[in-house]
Write an enzyme that holds these catalytic residues in place. Structure first.
Site, PDB file in Angstrom:
ATOM      1  N   ASN B  69      29.483 -22.945 -78.008  1.00 27.37           N
ATOM      2  CA  ASN B  69      29.775 -21.537 -77.806  1.00 27.37           C
ATOM      3  C   ASN B  69      30.658 -21.020 -78.930  1.00 27.37           C
ATOM      4  OD1 ASN B  69      32.645 -20.499 -76.914  1.00 27.37           O
ATOM      5  ND2 ASN B  69      32.447 -22.600 -76.148  1.00 27.37           N
ATOM      6  N   VAL B  71      32.363 -17.623 -78.475  1.00 28.42           N
ATOM      7  CA  VAL B  71      32.714 -16.334 -77.864  1.00 28.42           C
ATOM      8  C   VAL B  71      33.781 -15.619 -78.699  1.00 28.42           C
ATOM      9  CG1 VAL B  71      33.760 -15.238 -75.828  1.00 28.42           C
ATOM     10  CG2 VAL B  71      32.084 -17.073 -75.542  1.00 28.42           C
ATOM     11  N   ASN B  99      45.885 -19.017 -69.914  1.00 27.19           N
ATOM     12  CA  ASN B  99      45.585 -19.682 -71.187  1.00 27.19           C
ATOM     13  C   ASN B  99      45.826 -18.678 -72.305  1.00 27.19           C
ATOM     14  OD1 ASN B  99      43.570 -20.227 -73.489  1.00 27.19           O
ATOM     15  ND2 ASN B  99      43.513 -22.150 -72.370  1.00 27.19           N
ATOM     16  N   CYS B 129      41.388 -23.421 -80.372  1.00 24.24           N
ATOM     17  CA  CYS B 129      40.142 -22.654 -80.323  1.00 24.24           C
ATOM     18  C   CYS B 129      39.457 -22.699 -81.685  1.00 24.24           C
ATOM     19  CB  CYS B 129      40.395 -21.206 -79.934  1.00 24.24           C
ATOM     20  SG  CYS B 129      38.859 -20.243 -79.940  1.00 24.24           S
ATOM     21  N   LYS B 164      47.188 -27.440 -74.946  1.00 26.64           N
ATOM     22  CA  LYS B 164      45.781 -27.873 -74.951  1.00 26.64           C
ATOM     23  C   LYS B 164      45.405 -28.371 -76.338  1.00 26.64           C
ATOM     24  CE  LYS B 164      41.136 -26.391 -73.539  1.00 26.64           C
ATOM     25  NZ  LYS B 164      40.357 -25.353 -72.851  1.00 26.64           N
ATOM     26  N   GLY B 243      33.116 -32.476 -70.491  1.00 27.73           N
ATOM     27  CA  GLY B 243      31.821 -32.954 -70.019  1.00 27.73           C
ATOM     28  C   GLY B 243      31.767 -33.535 -68.629  1.00 27.73           C
TER      29      GLY B 243
END
Lengths: 254, 303
Positions: B69, B71, B99, B129, B164, B243
């Protein structure tokens, strides 16, 4: 009552209506009952991580009808399904065409954009169906539109069936007789239809597609750039805000 | 019956399953399927100081057993999140994790301050990200920058702070140590792996952003390995993701060292996955004679 759910459907009827184009009738009364014209279903296909979004072609009693073309591995697998097979559908999703009572509409479809127009056309008091295809072999669903009471006009790009030309050529001839247009098909066709409607002051609704993830508006991948009345651009989402948009708000090269 | 509840940084979760950021929006769409209290928590769609449009489509591509992705952090901005989404979310009987992502260290600090006075339960700092041009993963790829941003945000954040981590690094355990040393209350991993797909007919990448973040079953073994390595490197809680799509995957990730889990991509295929995973996990704990999820965490017996 849920607005949508992920439930099993049974394949009860299957036909290849043109090369690589399949007509499936899938049974699930609970979901069929709440499915509106122009909505879509999101089908889980064994072996695929992502579901495949496919527009609803028609709803009859306990069944939803979908017509799809083999485009890749997922739709190929789906096309090999057998009667009695069960599929998990997330449905019904999205917002359909707004069809007002007492008005005359042209339902314009191009190629695999034709099927989503059928159930919608049935809602109109007076309807023209303007259906465009590449050639004679690709022509589908004409009898269904006629049976639904639509005055049906067919065009082919190569002139092998119906009028030789594009849907816009046929639409131009009837544009004075209609109050609005509902369209689905390739982007260049939708752009041309929207432009013709704008020139003639007719409202135009278009059904769009985009590569999709969740199907319900959470993952934000199926973006469509839109512009509000005051010119502010943003990305809306085909699955939740669409698939049907007012043509005026769509930024075609977004 | 085993207790599925877990405690992370003093926050009690109904069960170890947290919806992963970016796959669950702000929860409303999934509440159509089941009450959100079926989840241990929700890590909300990544938010930024100002609203963001996100990247042009296509934003998703499929691979064998995985997706990509791009986005690009489309979101309404932190202020609208607090005023429009949080009031509803905080009434759903599930932990709410904000987040946050930013272009600068100061962006992260300002958001942490605003959220410190809100109803969120925890803050997850997204320094991984891969889909934005400025900031994002750039903060997450060296020990020094992870340490700096963690220290700066920690000073101005009154909520438990989760960092993260990106898997697109040489040694994720070192990065985790830096986060812990500078005050992170927990780490979550893995964010997506950078990937690409190309249409062979046109020569064009499927994603308009050319590259994107890969997730789904294909990344699971990488995630298990990294969770194991990080668990061995730090004492703070580890939230494992990458996953997970079945209860067996969830059990494996817990055994590798996760104290809690996040699930994302599987939701696109099966929105009911969290319910099924919880049921399977509960049966598994019973079968193993374990009374809580914590008794399964980090029980790996490496060779």
């Amino acid at each position: 009552m849920k607005k949508y759910d992920s439930q099993l459907f049974e394949l009860v009827k299957k036909r290849e209506i043109a090369p690589d184009i399949f007509d499936f009738t899938l049974k699930n009364g609970e979901i069929a009952k709440i499915t509106m014209p122009g909505q879509f279903v999101h089908i889980a296909i064994p072996g695929m991580v992502l579901r495949r979004p496919i527009s609803v072609c028609d709803v009859e009693n306990d069944c939803i009808r979908i017509v799809f073309r083999i485009k890749g591995e997922g739709t190929r697998t789906l096309s090999q399904a057998k009667i009695g097979d069960k599929f998990d559908l997330l449905a019904p999703l999205g917002n359909g065409f707004k069809v007002e009572k007492g008005k005359t509409y042209a339902f314009v479809g191009g190629g695999i954009g034709v099927p989503p127009m059928l159930y919608s056309a049935k809602q109109a008091d007076r309807a023209y169906a303007v259906l465009g295809f590449a050639n004679k072999d690709a022509v589908i669903l004409c009898d269904d539109f006629r049976a639904a009471g639509c005055e049906t006009i067919v065009t082919t790009d190569d002139g092998s069936f119906g009028i030789h030309g594009f849907v816009t050529d046929a639409l131009r001839d009837i544009i004075d007789k209609i109050d609005g247009v509902c369209a689905c098909g390739p982007i260049p066709m939708l752009k041309a239809v929207a432009e013709l409607c704008r020139e003639n002051g007719k409202p135009c609704q278009v059904s769009l597609e985009e590569r999709m993830g969740c199907g319900i508006g959470a993952c934000l991948v199926c973006a469509c750039k839109t512009k509000s009345g005051d010119g502010v651009e943003e990305y809306k989402h085909v699955c939740k805000n669409g698939p049907v948009f007012n043509a005026e708000e769509v930024v075609w090269n977004g | 019956m085993a207790d599925l509840g877990v405690s992370i940084c003093g926050v009690r979760l109904n069960n170890p399953l947290i919806a992963a950021s970016g796959t669950f929006g702000f929860g409303r769409e999934y509440s159509e399927f089941y009450p959100l209290e079926a989840l241990g928590g929700i890590s909300c769609k990544g938010i930024t100081l100002q609203p963001r449009l996100g990247n042009p489509p296509p934003r998703i591509a499929e691979g064998k057993n995985g997706i990509l992705n791009s986005v690009g952090l489309q979101n309404p901005g932190v202020d609208r999140f607090i005023s429009e989404d949080l009031p509803w979310l905080s009434e759903q009987n599930t932990a709410v994790i904000a987040n946050i992502a930013g272009n600068t260290v100061e962006d992260y600090c300002q958001m942490a301050e605003k959220l410190s006075d809100s109803a969120v339960d925890m803050i997850e700092m997204n320094i991984s990200c891969p889909n934005v041009k400025h900031g994002g993963v750039a903060f997450g790829t060296s020990c020094e920058s992870v340490g700096n941003i963690t220290r700066a945000v920690r000073e101005r954040c009154k909520k438990p702070l989760i960092v993260k981590l990106s898997p697109n690094v040489a040694d994720i355990a070192d990065i985790a140590r830096s986060a812990e040393a500078e005050g992170a209350d927990a780490v979550s991993l893995i964010n997506t792996l950078t990937g690409m797909r190309i249409d062979i007919e046109t020569g064009r990448p499927i994603l308009k952003n050319n590259t994107g973040g890969m997730s789904g079953p294909a990344v699971f073994p990488v995630a298990v390995r990294m969770v194991w390595q990080v668990k061995n490197a730090v004492k703070i809680p580890v939230i494992g993701m990458g996953g997970i799509s079945t209860w067996q995957d969830a059990a494996e990730m817990l055994i590798a060292g996760a104290d809690a889990l996040q699930i994302g991509t599987v939701l696109f295929n099966d929105p009911y996955a969290p319910i099924k995973i919880c049921r399977g996990l509960s049966d598994f704990l019973d079968r193993k004679g374990l009374k809580s999820v914590a008794e399964l965490t980090a029980t790996i017996k490496p060779w």
